[in-house]
Design an enzyme around this catalytic site. Structure first.
Site, PDB file in Angstrom:
ATOM      1  N   GLY A  49     -31.391 -16.172 -72.045  1.00 23.67           N
ATOM      2  CA  GLY A  49     -32.821 -16.295 -71.824  1.00 23.67           C
ATOM      3  C   GLY A  49     -33.353 -17.564 -72.466  1.00 23.67           C
ATOM      4  CD  GLN A  54     -36.090 -20.353 -76.622  1.00 25.69           C
ATOM      5  OE1 GLN A  54     -36.131 -19.619 -75.643  1.00 25.69           O
ATOM      6  NE2 GLN A  54     -35.047 -20.397 -77.439  1.00 25.69           N
ATOM      7  CB  CYS A  91     -32.798 -17.225 -80.767  1.00 25.18           C
ATOM      8  SG  CYS A  91     -34.148 -18.185 -80.058  1.00 25.18           S
ATOM      9  CG  LEU A  92     -29.900 -20.700 -76.338  1.00 23.92           C
ATOM     10  CD1 LEU A  92     -30.157 -21.229 -74.933  1.00 23.92           C
ATOM     11  CD2 LEU A  92     -28.442 -20.914 -76.723  1.00 23.92           C
ATOM     12  CG  HIS A 133     -35.263 -12.933 -77.777  1.00 19.41           C
ATOM     13  ND1 HIS A 133     -34.508 -12.833 -78.929  1.00 19.41           N
ATOM     14  CD2 HIS A 133     -35.453 -14.267 -77.557  1.00 19.41           C
ATOM     15  CE1 HIS A 133     -34.275 -14.073 -79.390  1.00 19.41           C
ATOM     16  NE2 HIS A 133     -34.823 -14.942 -78.572  1.00 19.41           N
ATOM     17  CD  GLU A 134     -35.903 -15.530 -73.936  1.00 18.57           C
ATOM     18  OE1 GLU A 134     -36.570 -16.525 -74.271  1.00 18.57           O
ATOM     19  OE2 GLU A 134     -34.767 -15.291 -74.378  1.00 18.57           O
ATOM     20  CG  HIS A 137     -39.091 -17.456 -77.689  1.00 17.51           C
ATOM     21  ND1 HIS A 137     -38.931 -18.194 -78.842  1.00 17.51           N
ATOM     22  CD2 HIS A 137     -37.854 -16.973 -77.385  1.00 17.51           C
ATOM     23  CE1 HIS A 137     -37.649 -18.146 -79.223  1.00 17.51           C
ATOM     24  NE2 HIS A 137     -36.981 -17.415 -78.351  1.00 17.51           N
TER      25      HIS A 137
HETATM   26 CO    CO Z   1     -34.985 -16.991 -78.384  1.00 20.38          CO
END
Ligand code: CO
Length: 151
Positions: A49, A54, A91-92, A133-134, A137
């Protein structure tokens, strides 16, 4: 043919990740390119995701692919959340940190596709986890603040 472009992933400590994103009001080619670039960038980094902030864009949009195909949603709202699950997240934007987070087991989102058409998407288990999660963000929240136990 549209040339896809990888975008730089912002990392924890970059204040853009702590800001609340704005609703998308214009569904134009720029938005389509953003979504394509986000998907390409997510895949390149083996993520499941990626949310717009991000890649440094404070707009309410994210992409998800847990291995069952590409999902993208603009201006998502969580309209239903049921049950609970505890599972590992990463998470990236937060490399090398993994931890257990509690999430709803089943989530339904309402929002829009890239053309501005209203859509509804439901997911359970990993997909519900990815949605939450997204979604976080978009509100400037990182999973690291929700970790029950770091791995
Ligand atoms: Co993330």
């Amino acid at each position: 043919m549209i040339q896809l472009a990888l975008r730089e992933i912002r990392k924890k400590g970059d204040e853009i990740l702590n800001k609340k994103c704005k609703e998308v009001t214009v569904f134009d080619k720029k938005l389509a390119i953003l979504l394509d670039d986000m998907y390409e960038t997510m895949q390149k980094h083996d993520g499941v995701g990626l949310a717009a902030p991000q890649v440094g864009i404070l707009k309410r949009a994210f992409v998800v692919d847990i291995g069952e195909g590409r999902i993208e949603i603009v201006n998502p709202k969580i309209v239903k959340a049921e049950g609970s699950q505890i599972g590992q997240e990463g998470c990236l934007s937060v490399p090398d940190v993994w931890g257990d987070v509690e999430r709803p087991n089943s989530v339904t989102l309402e929002g829009f596709d890239r053309d501005g058409n209203k859509i509804e998407i439901s997911g359970t288990e990993l997909l519900a986890r990815a949605f939450c999660h997204e979604y976080d963000h978009l509100n400037g929240e990182l999973f690291t603040d929700k970790i029950i136990e770091e791995k």
